[in-house]
Design a protein around this motif. Structure first.
Motif, mmCIF file in Angstrom:
data_model
loop_
_atom_site.group_PDB
_atom_site.id
_atom_site.type_symbol
_atom_site.label_atom_id
_atom_site.label_comp_id
_atom_site.label_asym_id
_atom_site.label_seq_id
_atom_site.Cartn_x
_atom_site.Cartn_y
_atom_site.Cartn_z
ATOM 1 N N ALA A 90 -120.785 -14.500 96.941
ATOM 2 C CA ALA A 90 -119.358 -14.551 96.607
ATOM 3 C C ALA A 90 -118.666 -15.687 97.362
ATOM 4 O O ALA A 90 -117.820 -16.390 96.798
ATOM 5 C CB ALA A 90 -118.693 -13.207 96.920
ATOM 6 N N VAL A 91 -119.036 -15.892 98.628
ATOM 7 C CA VAL A 91 -118.465 -17.006 99.402
ATOM 8 C C VAL A 91 -118.830 -18.330 98.742
ATOM 9 O O VAL A 91 -117.983 -19.209 98.557
ATOM 10 C CB VAL A 91 -118.959 -16.972 100.869
ATOM 11 N N ARG A 92 -120.104 -18.477 98.378
ATOM 12 C CA ARG A 92 -120.549 -19.727 97.749
ATOM 13 C C ARG A 92 -119.789 -19.977 96.442
ATOM 14 O O ARG A 92 -119.346 -21.086 96.165
ATOM 15 C CB ARG A 92 -122.051 -19.687 97.489
ATOM 16 N N TRP B 282 -117.160 -23.119 95.475
ATOM 17 C CA TRP B 282 -117.168 -23.981 94.293
ATOM 18 C C TRP B 282 -115.861 -23.881 93.516
ATOM 19 O O TRP B 282 -115.392 -24.870 92.951
ATOM 20 C CB TRP B 282 -118.375 -23.694 93.405
ATOM 21 N N ASP B 283 -115.247 -22.697 93.494
ATOM 22 C CA ASP B 283 -113.932 -22.566 92.854
ATOM 23 C C ASP B 283 -112.896 -23.432 93.571
ATOM 24 O O ASP B 283 -111.993 -23.983 92.940
ATOM 25 C CB ASP B 283 -113.463 -21.112 92.851
ATOM 26 N N ALA B 284 -113.022 -23.562 94.891
ATOM 27 C CA ALA B 284 -112.062 -24.351 95.668
ATOM 28 C C ALA B 284 -112.285 -25.853 95.497
ATOM 29 O O ALA B 284 -111.322 -26.614 95.382
ATOM 30 C CB ALA B 284 -112.149 -23.986 97.147
ATOM 31 N N VAL B 285 -113.549 -26.296 95.476
ATOM 32 C CA VAL B 285 -113.807 -27.740 95.412
ATOM 33 C C VAL B 285 -113.888 -28.274 93.993
ATOM 34 O O VAL B 285 -113.705 -29.467 93.763
ATOM 35 C CB VAL B 285 -115.083 -28.144 96.202
ATOM 36 N N SER B 286 -114.176 -27.403 93.027
ATOM 37 C CA SER B 286 -114.285 -27.829 91.633
ATOM 38 C C SER B 286 -113.840 -26.690 90.718
ATOM 39 O O SER B 286 -114.654 -26.021 90.081
ATOM 40 C CB SER B 286 -115.732 -28.224 91.329
#
Length: 132
Positions: free
Chosen positions: A84-86, A90-94
């Motif tokens: 979930a962290v990973r 990815w939601d934050a950077v892309s």
């Protein structure tokens, strides 16, 4: 910027190291945990935190924090939380127009946990314990 991810009974506080594109872990909380609070150093050694809340783990010292692969190795039973962290990374950077990850706990019927509480921190990773 600090990010907060909760999965089952666990919450992790983490940040993105820009330039390195790494996830650094600040803390981990087992909301049902009874293990005394402690700090886990980058070498894996443990220092007790007197009067800390049960179930709390702080990571690193100073500005040194472990990355996601290291913490995943120390707490392998929390694989759902690390996934979930990973995904949130990815939601934050892309970002997409929808979240990348919907955990099995999000779709569980009322009262069923489907194993979402697996991976108790009461079973400490192998480490040297220090008192301060």
């Amino acid at each position: 910027m600090l990010h907060n991810t909760t999965f089952g009974d666990h919450t992790v506080l983490w940040k993105i190291v820009h330039g390195a594109h790494q996830i650094r872990i600040e803390s981990l909380i087992d909301h049902d945990g009874t293990t005394a609070a402690y700090r886990m150093r980058s070498d894996g050694s443990i220092v007790d935190i007197r009067n800390g809340d049960p179930g709390v783990v702080l990571f690193g010292e100073g500005n040194d924090r472990p990355d996601l692969p290291q913490v995943r190795e120390w707490f392998p039973r929390l694989f759902g939380l690390w996934n979930a962290v990973r995904a949130q990374y990815w939601d934050a950077v892309s970002p997409l127009d929808h979240p990348r990850y919907i955990g099995p706990c999000d779709s569980m019927p009322e009262g069923g946990n489907g194993g979402c509480n697996a991976g108790r921190m009461d079973e400490l990773p192998y480490a040297v314990r220090h008192s301060v």
